[in-house]
Design a protein around this motif. Structure first.
Motif, PDB file in Angstrom:
ATOM      1  N   GLN A 134      11.837  16.866 -15.516  1.00  0.00           N
ATOM      2  CA  GLN A 134      11.414  16.322 -14.343  1.00  0.00           C
ATOM      3  C   GLN A 134      10.326  15.988 -15.179  1.00  0.00           C
ATOM      4  O   GLN A 134       9.412  16.249 -15.570  1.00  0.00           O
ATOM      5  N   TYR A 135       9.540  14.702 -13.874  1.00  0.00           N
ATOM      6  CA  TYR A 135       9.286  13.785 -14.265  1.00  0.00           C
ATOM      7  C   TYR A 135       7.698  13.467 -12.996  1.00  0.00           C
ATOM      8  O   TYR A 135       8.183  12.345 -13.258  1.00  0.00           O
ATOM      9  N   PRO A 136       7.401  14.043 -12.498  1.00  0.00           N
ATOM     10  CA  PRO A 136       6.889  14.203 -11.092  1.00  0.00           C
ATOM     11  C   PRO A 136       6.047  13.149 -11.048  1.00  0.00           C
ATOM     12  O   PRO A 136       5.366  13.221 -12.154  1.00  0.00           O
ATOM     13  N   LEU A 137       5.590  11.938 -10.295  1.00  0.00           N
ATOM     14  CA  LEU A 137       4.136  11.094 -10.123  1.00  0.00           C
ATOM     15  C   LEU A 137       3.264  11.983 -10.193  1.00  0.00           C
ATOM     16  O   LEU A 137       2.402  12.359  -9.529  1.00  0.00           O
ATOM     17  N   GLY A 138       2.204  11.087 -11.185  1.00  0.00           N
ATOM     18  CA  GLY A 138       0.546  11.265 -11.206  1.00  0.00           C
ATOM     19  C   GLY A 138       0.365  10.463 -10.061  1.00  0.00           C
ATOM     20  O   GLY A 138       0.867  10.102  -8.775  1.00  0.00           O
ATOM     21  N   PRO A 139      -0.816  10.857  -9.685  1.00  0.00           N
ATOM     22  CA  PRO A 139      -1.756  10.209  -8.240  1.00  0.00           C
ATOM     23  C   PRO A 139      -1.908   9.016  -9.230  1.00  0.00           C
ATOM     24  O   PRO A 139      -1.629   8.645  -9.499  1.00  0.00           O
ATOM     25  N   ASP A 140      -1.992   8.350  -7.481  1.00  0.00           N
ATOM     26  CA  ASP A 140      -1.677   6.724  -7.184  1.00  0.00           C
ATOM     27  C   ASP A 140      -3.075   6.194  -7.748  1.00  0.00           C
ATOM     28  O   ASP A 140      -4.118   6.654  -7.298  1.00  0.00           O
ATOM     29  N   ILE A 141      -2.840   5.108  -8.756  1.00  0.00           N
ATOM     30  CA  ILE A 141      -4.754   5.094  -8.918  1.00  0.00           C
ATOM     31  C   ILE A 141      -4.402   3.071  -8.089  1.00  0.00           C
ATOM     32  O   ILE A 141      -3.789   2.242  -8.261  1.00  0.00           O
ATOM     33  N   SER A 142      -5.395   3.235  -7.968  1.00  0.00           N
ATOM     34  CA  SER A 142      -6.471   2.372  -7.583  1.00  0.00           C
ATOM     35  C   SER A 142      -7.019   0.906  -8.198  1.00  0.00           C
ATOM     36  O   SER A 142      -7.162   1.908  -8.893  1.00  0.00           O
ATOM     37  N   ILE A 143      -6.448   0.056  -8.202  1.00  0.00           N
ATOM     38  CA  ILE A 143      -7.260  -0.683  -8.954  1.00  0.00           C
ATOM     39  C   ILE A 143      -7.499  -2.067  -7.949  1.00  0.00           C
ATOM     40  O   ILE A 143      -7.089  -3.173  -7.489  1.00  0.00           O
ATOM     41  N   THR A 173     -10.109   7.363 -15.646  1.00  0.00           N
ATOM     42  CA  THR A 173      -8.933   7.936 -15.244  1.00  0.00           C
ATOM     43  C   THR A 173      -8.036   7.600 -15.521  1.00  0.00           C
ATOM     44  O   THR A 173      -7.390   6.596 -16.191  1.00  0.00           O
ATOM     45  N   HIS A 174      -7.575   8.883 -16.261  1.00  0.00           N
ATOM     46  CA  HIS A 174      -6.479   9.362 -17.546  1.00  0.00           C
ATOM     47  C   HIS A 174      -5.259   9.023 -16.699  1.00  0.00           C
ATOM     48  O   HIS A 174      -5.214  10.168 -15.962  1.00  0.00           O
ATOM     49  N   LEU A 175      -4.234   8.726 -17.145  1.00  0.00           N
ATOM     50  CA  LEU A 175      -2.727   9.048 -16.995  1.00  0.00           C
ATOM     51  C   LEU A 175      -2.286   9.967 -17.353  1.00  0.00           C
ATOM     52  O   LEU A 175      -1.211   9.760 -18.306  1.00  0.00           O
ATOM     53  N   GLU A 176      -2.414  11.712 -16.892  1.00  0.00           N
ATOM     54  CA  GLU A 176      -2.548  12.847 -17.638  1.00  0.00           C
ATOM     55  C   GLU A 176      -0.728  12.534 -17.500  1.00  0.00           C
ATOM     56  O   GLU A 176       0.004  12.312 -16.589  1.00  0.00           O
ATOM     57  N   SER A 177      -0.325  13.521 -19.082  1.00  0.00           N
ATOM     58  CA  SER A 177       1.171  13.937 -18.988  1.00  0.00           C
ATOM     59  C   SER A 177       1.887  14.729 -17.415  1.00  0.00           C
ATOM     60  O   SER A 177       1.093  15.714 -16.817  1.00  0.00           O
ATOM     61  N   THR A 178       2.359  13.941 -16.767  1.00  0.00           N
ATOM     62  CA  THR A 178       3.584  14.822 -15.588  1.00  0.00           C
ATOM     63  C   THR A 178       4.823  15.546 -16.670  1.00  0.00           C
ATOM     64  O   THR A 178       5.121  16.342 -15.501  1.00  0.00           O
ATOM     65  N   GLY A 179       5.243  15.609 -17.711  1.00  0.00           N
ATOM     66  CA  GLY A 179       6.044  16.511 -18.146  1.00  0.00           C
ATOM     67  C   GLY A 179       5.881  16.229 -19.861  1.00  0.00           C
ATOM     68  O   GLY A 179       5.820  16.057 -20.383  1.00  0.00           O
ATOM     69  N   LEU A 180       7.026  17.055 -19.655  1.00  0.00           N
ATOM     70  CA  LEU A 180       7.537  17.020 -21.466  1.00  0.00           C
ATOM     71  C   LEU A 180       8.004  15.645 -21.949  1.00  0.00           C
ATOM     72  O   LEU A 180       8.698  14.768 -21.204  1.00  0.00           O
ATOM     73  N   PRO A 181       7.613  15.485 -23.698  1.00  0.00           N
ATOM     74  CA  PRO A 181       8.078  14.492 -24.086  1.00  0.00           C
ATOM     75  C   PRO A 181       9.644  14.368 -24.129  1.00  0.00           C
ATOM     76  O   PRO A 181      10.466  15.499 -23.760  1.00  0.00           O
ATOM     77  N   LEU A 182      10.486  12.814 -23.900  1.00  0.00           N
ATOM     78  CA  LEU A 182      12.237  13.169 -23.448  1.00  0.00           C
ATOM     79  C   LEU A 182      12.532  13.204 -24.741  1.00  0.00           C
ATOM     80  O   LEU A 182      12.003  13.300 -25.988  1.00  0.00           O
ATOM     81  N   GLY A 183      13.658  14.373 -24.456  1.00  0.00           N
ATOM     82  CA  GLY A 183      14.664  14.902 -26.291  1.00  0.00           C
ATOM     83  C   GLY A 183      14.135  16.580 -26.252  1.00  0.00           C
ATOM     84  O   GLY A 183      14.636  16.667 -26.746  1.00  0.00           O
ATOM     85  N   VAL A 184      12.609  16.831 -25.117  1.00  0.00           N
ATOM     86  CA  VAL A 184      12.201  18.138 -25.977  1.00  0.00           C
ATOM     87  C   VAL A 184      13.219  19.538 -24.916  1.00  0.00           C
ATOM     88  O   VAL A 184      14.050  20.149 -25.394  1.00  0.00           O
ATOM     89  N   ILE A 185      13.502  18.403 -23.767  1.00  0.00           N
ATOM     90  CA  ILE A 185      14.548  20.291 -23.534  1.00  0.00           C
ATOM     91  C   ILE A 185      15.427  19.182 -21.763  1.00  0.00           C
ATOM     92  O   ILE A 185      15.172  18.059 -21.893  1.00  0.00           O
ATOM     93  N   GLU A 186      16.728  19.441 -22.060  1.00  0.00           N
ATOM     94  CA  GLU A 186      18.010  18.999 -20.581  1.00  0.00           C
ATOM     95  C   GLU A 186      16.613  19.053 -19.955  1.00  0.00           C
ATOM     96  O   GLU A 186      16.666  19.774 -18.717  1.00  0.00           O
TER      97      GLU A 186
END
Length: 340
Positions: free
Chosen positions: A257-266, A241-254
């Motif tokens: 927002q970085y919403p949480l991805g789905p919880d992953i059970s271990i 299961t990939h921890l997919e991107s939830t937002g753009l790299p830091l510094g691209v726009i002011e």
């Protein structure tokens, strides 16, 4: 070698019929009288570059002749060797000073990377890191949070060398300050982006994945600022299961927002792997990438081994893959395996 000879019978105040190469401005400004000049270039014997000019002025008796030219040419060759050698020694000393400074910076940066990881109940954690240059722009950290959870972080500052390493130091300082008051991966990334806005100019940006591990409930929440590879390997199902991107790299726009991805059970035996892209993008002499599937295949093959062995094996495999003495990019791996 081209010698230049000017005979100025008028003592510096020349007429239009005299040598057009002569400029009397210095004589006029200083009051000096130039009657004749013989000049020879000082040429580097190893690369042919012009080091300077050896010049004779105002022969005591008569004018400069062929013997004078031969003597000046011989002297200029010896002088060029001496000047070139002195220049090379100075350059070597400067290079040694720079290398010494970079080595000091490297040791300081090594101190930023976690040498001793915190104990996390029921989990085994390990890191592996190799910079592209003496210093690099990768960041890896494991930070205990005030609510009892643990933040796993891997980031990659664009570019290589000293500049990105300085930004990386700012990332580390800012994140470690933020964790005293904030526990959410989303809030931490959003606040971090605001704090680093002034540092991320002229096209600079940072990719970062922040995974917060709850070792009591055995799950991970994460936010991802355009970073890969980052994935969870399930030992029971052999699924990734990939921890997919939830937002753009830091510094691209002011104010990104970085919403949480789905919880992953271990589950017991599962492995979470966070890397920088230098791992999967390492190229061999035939321009073939190491690749994400090869990385996943190694995790699948070694997931039952101690996680320190896993990251060391991946690192060694990448080192044997890329072409050249040094990696083309910074290489960083952080892995966590549930043991109980």
């Amino acid at each position: 070698m081209c010698l230049c000879e000017l005979q100025l019978a008028s003592g510096g105040q020349i007429s239009g019929s005299q040598d057009a190469r002569w400029n009397a401005a210095v004589d006029i400004a200083t009051g000096y009288t130039t009657r004749s000049i013989l000049a020879a270039p000082l040429t580097s014997p190893h690369d042919g570059s012009l080091l300077g000019v050896l010049q004779l002025l105002n022969k005591n008796e008569g004018v400069f002749d062929a013997l004078d030219e031969e003597l000046l040419e011989a002297f200029s060759q010896h002088a060029a060797v001496a000047v070139d050698r002195a220049r090379m020694v100075t350059s070597l000393q400067q290079q040694q000073q720079v290398q010494t400074s970079l080595n000091v910076a490297r040791e300081i940066q090594r101190g930023f990377m976690p040498s001793e990881l915190p104990d996390v109940n029921g989990y085994d954690l390990a890191t592996w890191w190799y910079p592209n240059e003496a210093v690099g722009g990768d960041y890896c950290d494991v930070v205990p949070l005030q609510d009892g959870r643990t933040a796993l972080c891997v980031a990659d500052v664009s570019g290589h060398g000293l500049g990105p390493s300085l930004i990386m130091a700012s990332v580390r300082a800012a994140l470690r300050a933020l964790v005293f008051d904030h526990y959410s991966a989303q809030v931490l990334l959003e606040r971090l982006g605001r704090l680093l806005a002034d540092d991320l100019q002229h096209g600079r940006f940072i990719t970062m994945v922040l995974a917060v591990l709850d070792s009591t409930e055995n799950h991970i929440e994460f936010a991802n600022a355009g970073h890969a590879p980052a994935f969870h390997y399930s030992a029971s199902t052999r699924q990734v299961t990939h921890l997919e991107s939830t937002g753009l790299p830091l510094g691209v726009i002011e104010d990104a927002q970085y919403p949480l991805g789905p919880d992953i059970s271990i589950a017991v035996g599962d492995v979470v792997v966070l890397c920088t892209d230098g791992i999967v993008e390492a190229m061999d002499e035939q321009d073939r990438q190491f690749g994400q599937q090869r990385l996943i295949g190694m995790v699948e093959q070694l997931h039952q081994r101690p996680v320190q062995d896993l990251v060391a094996a991946v690192g060694a495999e990448v080192e044997s893959h890329y072409d050249g003495e040094h990696p083309p990019d910074d290489l960083t791996i952080l892995a966590a395996r549930r043991t109980a």
